[in-house]
Scaffold this motif. Structure first.
Motif, mmCIF file in Angstrom:
data_model
loop_
_atom_site.group_PDB
_atom_site.id
_atom_site.type_symbol
_atom_site.label_atom_id
_atom_site.label_comp_id
_atom_site.label_asym_id
_atom_site.label_seq_id
_atom_site.Cartn_x
_atom_site.Cartn_y
_atom_site.Cartn_z
ATOM 1 N N THR A 237 0.686 -1.475 -0.234
ATOM 2 C CA THR A 237 0.332 -0.203 0.274
ATOM 3 C C THR A 237 0.444 1.425 -0.090
ATOM 4 O OG1 THR A 237 -1.812 -1.222 0.752
ATOM 5 C CG2 THR A 237 -2.095 1.074 0.942
ATOM 6 N N PRO A 238 1.101 2.234 -1.201
ATOM 7 C CA PRO A 238 1.427 3.519 -0.501
ATOM 8 C C PRO A 238 0.931 4.075 -0.043
ATOM 9 C CG PRO A 238 0.693 3.202 -3.149
ATOM 10 C CD PRO A 238 -0.388 1.865 -2.113
ATOM 11 N N GLN A 239 2.151 5.237 0.594
ATOM 12 C CA GLN A 239 2.403 6.110 1.186
ATOM 13 C C GLN A 239 2.338 7.875 0.558
ATOM 14 O OE1 GLN A 239 2.054 5.559 4.451
ATOM 15 N NE2 GLN A 239 2.046 3.395 4.116
ATOM 16 N N HIS A 240 1.579 8.355 1.357
ATOM 17 C CA HIS A 240 1.746 9.352 0.595
ATOM 18 C C HIS A 240 1.336 10.956 1.282
ATOM 19 C CE1 HIS A 240 -2.416 9.237 1.715
ATOM 20 N NE2 HIS A 240 -3.622 9.498 0.659
ATOM 21 N N TRP A 241 1.419 12.402 0.916
ATOM 22 C CA TRP A 241 1.884 13.328 2.001
ATOM 23 C C TRP A 241 2.101 14.376 0.948
ATOM 24 C CZ3 TRP A 241 6.223 10.037 1.435
ATOM 25 C CH2 TRP A 241 7.306 10.116 0.860
ATOM 26 N N TYR A 242 1.658 15.684 1.327
ATOM 27 C CA TYR A 242 1.526 17.092 0.921
ATOM 28 C C TYR A 242 1.834 17.897 1.523
ATOM 29 C CZ TYR A 242 -1.248 19.961 3.614
ATOM 30 O OH TYR A 242 -2.649 20.429 4.449
ATOM 31 N N ASN A 243 2.871 18.751 0.676
ATOM 32 C CA ASN A 243 3.597 20.082 1.015
ATOM 33 C C ASN A 243 2.647 21.700 0.218
ATOM 34 O OD1 ASN A 243 5.796 19.090 1.925
ATOM 35 N ND2 ASN A 243 6.121 17.630 0.643
ATOM 36 N N THR A 244 2.917 22.128 0.705
ATOM 37 C CA THR A 244 2.349 23.999 0.434
ATOM 38 C C THR A 244 2.405 25.325 1.177
ATOM 39 O OG1 THR A 244 0.746 24.962 0.398
ATOM 40 C CG2 THR A 244 0.157 23.991 1.827
ATOM 41 N N SER A 245 1.941 26.091 0.766
ATOM 42 C CA SER A 245 2.746 27.452 1.549
ATOM 43 C C SER A 245 3.137 27.514 2.934
ATOM 44 C CB SER A 245 2.892 28.840 0.865
ATOM 45 O OG SER A 245 1.287 28.500 1.615
ATOM 46 N N ALA A 246 3.913 27.895 3.843
ATOM 47 C CA ALA A 246 4.095 27.756 5.698
ATOM 48 C C ALA A 246 2.894 28.209 5.667
ATOM 49 C CB ALA A 246 5.694 27.999 5.899
ATOM 50 N N GLU A 247 2.543 29.377 5.328
ATOM 51 C CA GLU A 247 1.156 30.580 6.292
ATOM 52 C C GLU A 247 -0.272 29.572 6.306
ATOM 53 O OE1 GLU A 247 1.823 31.888 1.777
ATOM 54 O OE2 GLU A 247 2.925 31.263 3.777
ATOM 55 N N ALA A 248 -0.081 28.373 5.158
ATOM 56 C CA ALA A 248 -1.496 27.524 5.153
ATOM 57 C C ALA A 248 -2.055 26.700 6.771
ATOM 58 C CB ALA A 248 -1.720 26.952 3.900
ATOM 59 N N PRO A 249 -3.368 26.367 7.246
ATOM 60 C CA PRO A 249 -3.382 25.715 8.223
ATOM 61 C C PRO A 249 -3.353 24.624 7.563
ATOM 62 C CG PRO A 249 -5.144 28.136 7.481
ATOM 63 C CD PRO A 249 -4.075 27.440 6.559
ATOM 64 N N LEU A 250 -2.805 23.981 9.008
ATOM 65 C CA LEU A 250 -2.935 22.319 8.268
ATOM 66 C C LEU A 250 -3.883 21.293 7.720
ATOM 67 C CD1 LEU A 250 -1.095 19.222 9.206
ATOM 68 C CD2 LEU A 250 -3.001 18.868 10.989
ATOM 69 N N GLY A 251 -3.486 20.860 6.564
ATOM 70 C CA GLY A 251 -4.983 20.262 6.168
ATOM 71 C C GLY A 251 -5.678 21.179 4.760
ATOM 72 N N SER A 252 -4.899 22.585 4.445
ATOM 73 C CA SER A 252 -5.160 23.229 3.803
ATOM 74 C C SER A 252 -4.365 23.591 3.022
ATOM 75 C CB SER A 252 -6.082 24.167 4.241
ATOM 76 O OG SER A 252 -7.473 23.651 5.265
ATOM 77 N N VAL A 253 -4.868 24.207 1.606
ATOM 78 C CA VAL A 253 -3.568 25.169 0.842
ATOM 79 C C VAL A 253 -5.041 26.275 0.576
ATOM 80 C CG1 VAL A 253 -3.372 25.036 -1.663
ATOM 81 C CG2 VAL A 253 -3.223 23.360 -0.259
ATOM 82 N N ILE A 254 -4.099 27.301 0.572
ATOM 83 C CA ILE A 254 -4.533 29.011 -0.312
ATOM 84 C C ILE A 254 -4.620 28.758 -1.425
ATOM 85 C CG2 ILE A 254 -4.299 31.262 -0.061
ATOM 86 C CD1 ILE A 254 -3.378 30.433 2.529
ATOM 87 N N LYS A 255 -6.202 29.149 -1.453
ATOM 88 C CA LYS A 255 -6.349 28.924 -3.036
ATOM 89 C C LYS A 255 -5.602 30.348 -4.139
ATOM 90 C CE LYS A 255 -10.074 29.970 -6.210
ATOM 91 N NZ LYS A 255 -11.897 31.003 -5.636
ATOM 92 N N GLY A 256 -4.553 29.664 -4.632
ATOM 93 C CA GLY A 256 -4.036 30.563 -5.739
ATOM 94 C C GLY A 256 -2.700 29.852 -5.203
ATOM 95 N N HIS A 257 -2.813 29.289 -4.479
ATOM 96 C CA HIS A 257 -1.622 29.414 -4.397
ATOM 97 C C HIS A 257 -0.829 27.879 -4.827
ATOM 98 C CE1 HIS A 257 -0.264 31.806 -0.431
ATOM 99 N NE2 HIS A 257 -0.548 32.784 -1.478
ATOM 100 N N SER A 258 0.464 27.412 -4.933
ATOM 101 C CA SER A 258 0.022 25.946 -5.440
ATOM 102 C C SER A 258 0.569 24.667 -4.264
ATOM 103 C CB SER A 258 2.843 26.081 -5.711
ATOM 104 O OG SER A 258 3.121 26.068 -5.705
ATOM 105 N N PHE A 259 0.611 23.617 -4.845
ATOM 106 C CA PHE A 259 0.891 22.533 -3.948
ATOM 107 C C PHE A 259 1.221 21.226 -4.286
ATOM 108 C CE2 PHE A 259 -3.682 21.859 -4.336
ATOM 109 C CZ PHE A 259 -4.107 20.666 -4.785
ATOM 110 N N ASN A 260 2.006 20.124 -3.616
ATOM 111 C CA ASN A 260 1.985 18.411 -4.693
ATOM 112 C C ASN A 260 2.026 17.486 -3.529
ATOM 113 O OD1 ASN A 260 4.663 18.667 -2.897
ATOM 114 N ND2 ASN A 260 5.251 20.351 -3.693
ATOM 115 N N ILE A 261 1.474 16.597 -4.310
ATOM 116 C CA ILE A 261 1.027 15.193 -3.674
ATOM 117 C C ILE A 261 2.409 14.466 -3.665
ATOM 118 C CG2 ILE A 261 -0.603 13.776 -3.096
ATOM 119 C CD1 ILE A 261 -2.240 15.278 -3.452
ATOM 120 N N THR A 262 2.995 13.961 -2.982
ATOM 121 C CA THR A 262 3.884 12.959 -3.099
ATOM 122 C C THR A 262 3.497 11.163 -3.015
ATOM 123 O OG1 THR A 262 6.136 14.350 -3.681
ATOM 124 C CG2 THR A 262 6.098 11.827 -2.820
#
Length: 401
Positions: A237-262
């Protein structure tokens, strides 16, 4: 005629007990005057004298026993009529009757008394294969690539049966068989099934069979068959996680910002790929990237509301015409938030109040300067000795009146 033959065999077999004392005097068996050590005229040793065997009733069952006893494999033919030349001395065995399971020719049912119809022109001979024939391993299952828990079926066969004892399935590097199947009399092919496959079952397989032979009796093993490679697929079963801007709350991404899922897995297969699945309220979106390494990253340069939902990773590979899928990872929820305002209402209120105060001060200063200039032009009301500040005070007092 057939009844007479059967009756004769029964009578001859029955005589075995009564003749055991004399049979026990028989010793070794050898082949003489053949093309090699595994072919020739059959001779037995009795009372330290070699003698021949009469070919009456001589067939492949007797030849089979001789070949196994001498370690010469399987019997290819039972040859009568002094095919390997006339022997000398006594004809020790007449009407030998073997079942094919005996460990030695001297343990078969025999008639020891002389037979006027048996001469050295009836000397029996055999031709053996020289060693046990090599079996053939075939794959009965449709694929050589299987997943954990499945079964794989093999077929092991040999050209001639000759009372085989059992068949064995081996994996390379392990001396004990993984599967053993007993063979029925004259059976030339068996099915060997490897059930509930585990990862350690991956490898190269071959089969062998065994027969009873030699004196004293022993089990002789055939040469190993051809090999068949089996691949066992275990998709973790694969593992996964995400990265985004530091100011975004946990589990969230700020609209217009970039993010990625590994997505990542510990077990990698050639030609594999990762699939990222987004489950939203209005449907499912899938993206796929080749798994060139153990981890791949899915990039989203401009987060929008359509990127909100639950993300799942799975690993996929195609081998031997089959598609294997891992279990999905745990859900990764991601919410898309609007960016916070640049200034909060309280800050705006403070800024408006401060700006109002500054504007008021500026207006007062301007008014004072204007009044000062007017006072200089009215000598009857003011004197040069009065300061501008006093004028300002008076002016303000007059305005209040």
């Amino acid at each position: 005629m057939m009844m007479m033959i059967l009756l004769r065999r029964v009578l001859l077999t029955g005589l075995l007990g009564a003749l055991w004392v004399e049979v026990s005097a028989l010793g070794q068996v050898r082949l003489v005057n053949g093309h090699d050590k595994c072919s020739g005229r059959v001779e037995v040793l009795r009372h330290e004298q070699w003698g021949t065997v009469c070919d009456h009733g001589w067939d492949l069952r007797e030849a089979y026993v001789v070949c196994l006893e001498l370690g010469c494999g399987l019997a290819e033919s039972a040859l009568p009529a002094a095919a390997f030349g006339l022997g000398q001395g006594e004809i020790w065995l007449h009407h030998v009757q073997c079942s094919g399971h005996e460990s030695s020719l001297t343990r078969c049912a025999v008639v020891l008394q002389r037979n006027i119809y048996c001469t050295h022109e009836n000397d029996a001979g055999v031709k053996c294969s020289g060693r046990l024939l090599r079996p053939t391993l075939t794959l009965l299952s449709p694929h050589t690539v299987i997943s954990l828990g499945e079964s794989v079926r093999f077929g092991c066969s040999v050209l001639e049966g000759h009372s085989l004892s059992d068949f064995h399935l081996y994996i390379q590097g392990v001396s004990t068989p993984l599967v053993t199947q007993r063979a029925e009399r004259s059976q030339t092919r068996v099915e060997l099934t490897l059930s509930d496959v585990e990862m350690y079952h991956q490898g190269s397989y071959s089969c062998q069979y065994r027969v009873k032979g030699g004196f004293p009796s022993q089990l002789l093993s055939s040469p190993p068959s051809n090999s068949i490679d089996i691949t066992v697929v275990e998709l973790l079963t694969p593992q996964h996680w995400y990265n985004t801007s530091a100011e975004a709350p946990l589990g969230s991404v700020i609209k217009g910002h970039s993010f990625n899922i590994t997505c990542s897995t510990l077990q990698l297969y050639p030609g594999g790929s990762f699939q990222l699945r987004l489950v939203r309220s209005n449907g499912t979106v899938r993206r796929t990237l080749p798994a060139l390494t153990q981890s791949v990253t899915f990039t989203f340069p401009n987060a929008q509301s359509s990127n909100e939902g639950y993300y799942y990773c799975l690993y996929r590979v195609q081998l031997d015409g089959r598609t294997f899928l891992s279990r999905e990872s745990q859900p990764l929820p991601i919410a898309i938030r609007d960016p916070d305002p640049v200034l909060s209402p309280m800050v705006i209120s403070w800024l408006v109040s401060g700006l109002t105060f500054v504007v008021a001060v500026i207006i007062i200063i301007i008014v004072v300067k204007v009044l000062c200039n007017k006072q200089r032009k009215l000598p009857e009301l003011e004197r040069e000795t009065r300061t501008c500040v006093d004028n300002t005070y008076v002016a303000l007092s007059i305005n209040k009146l």
